[in-house]
Design an enzyme around this catalytic site. Structure first.
Site, PDB file in Angstrom:
ATOM      1  N   GLY A  48      12.995 -57.442  25.499  1.00 55.11           N
ATOM      2  CA  GLY A  48      11.823 -56.872  26.136  1.00 55.11           C
ATOM      3  C   GLY A  48      12.095 -55.535  26.800  1.00 55.11           C
ATOM      4  O   GLY A  48      11.195 -54.936  27.373  1.00 55.11           O
ATOM      5  N   CYS A  49      13.330 -55.076  26.726  1.00 53.45           N
ATOM      6  CA  CYS A  49      13.692 -53.772  27.290  1.00 53.45           C
ATOM      7  C   CYS A  49      13.861 -52.778  26.148  1.00 53.45           C
ATOM      8  O   CYS A  49      14.440 -53.108  25.108  1.00 53.45           O
ATOM      9  CB  CYS A  49      15.011 -53.860  28.071  1.00 53.45           C
ATOM     10  SG  CYS A  49      14.955 -54.943  29.495  1.00 53.45           S
ATOM     11  N   MET A  50      13.374 -51.576  26.345  1.00 54.58           N
ATOM     12  CA  MET A  50      13.560 -50.549  25.326  1.00 54.58           C
ATOM     13  C   MET A  50      15.020 -50.112  25.271  1.00 54.58           C
ATOM     14  O   MET A  50      15.538 -49.810  24.211  1.00 54.58           O
ATOM     15  CB  MET A  50      12.655 -49.349  25.601  1.00 54.58           C
ATOM     16  CG  MET A  50      11.203 -49.678  25.374  1.00 54.58           C
ATOM     17  SD  MET A  50      10.147 -48.253  25.202  1.00 54.58           S
ATOM     18  CE  MET A  50      10.851 -47.398  23.814  1.00 54.58           C
ATOM     19  N   SER A  51      15.671 -50.071  26.410  1.00 49.62           N
ATOM     20  CA  SER A  51      17.097 -49.755  26.470  1.00 49.62           C
ATOM     21  C   SER A  51      17.885 -51.030  26.215  1.00 49.62           C
ATOM     22  O   SER A  51      17.351 -52.131  26.288  1.00 49.62           O
ATOM     23  CB  SER A  51      17.465 -49.223  27.861  1.00 49.62           C
ATOM     24  OG  SER A  51      16.671 -48.114  28.201  1.00 49.62           O
TER      25      SER A  51
END
Length: 139
Positions: A48-51
């Protein structure tokens, strides 16, 4: 209230603007405990994190506290991990479950100053921490 949470709020209040607060957040990220290379894996990766984000929970002995460590490939996200660790780390699962993270974020005025993608990632990290604590409660 927890002294580290109060310290975080006090520091945010003392900083004159969001440029300084961003510097403080990034500085928190620079102070994170390092993860070993083998701790950066699919089991510790936060979805769920772009990074790229990894969170590791260590049992801290007989008192049942959870000590969290984390890392990211993005400086600001590393800093946000630092903020979350100030809030959640070295607490029992019960204490973690009792934290009103929405109120803390409101007090810090954090959500209004990060992008929607960062906000989604931040809540993915919160959910990971809360799930870890809940698993310990259920065990």
């Amino acid at each position: 209230m927890d002294t580290r949470i109060e310290q975080l709020k006090t520091t945010f209040d003392m900083l004159p603007d969001w440029e300084e607060r961003y510097r403080y957040i990034i500085d928190l990220g620079r102070k994170l405990e390092p993860l070993e290379d083998d701790e950066r894996n699919e089991a510790t990766r936060v979805r769920g994190c772009m990074s790229q984000v990894w969170l590791v929970a260590d049992d801290d002995g007989a008192d049942q506290t959870l000590h969290f460590r984390g890392d990211s490939d993005a400086h600001i996200v590393r800093g946000l991990i630092g903020v979350l660790l100030m809030i959640y780390s070295d607490k029992t699962p019960e204490q973690i479950a009792d934290i009103d993270i929405n109120q803390i974020f409101a007090d810090l005025n954090l959500e209004q100053h990060i992008t929607m993608n960062r906000r989604n990632g931040l809540y993915s990290m919160v959910e990971t921490i809360q799930r870890t604590a809940q698993r310990r409660l259920d065990a």
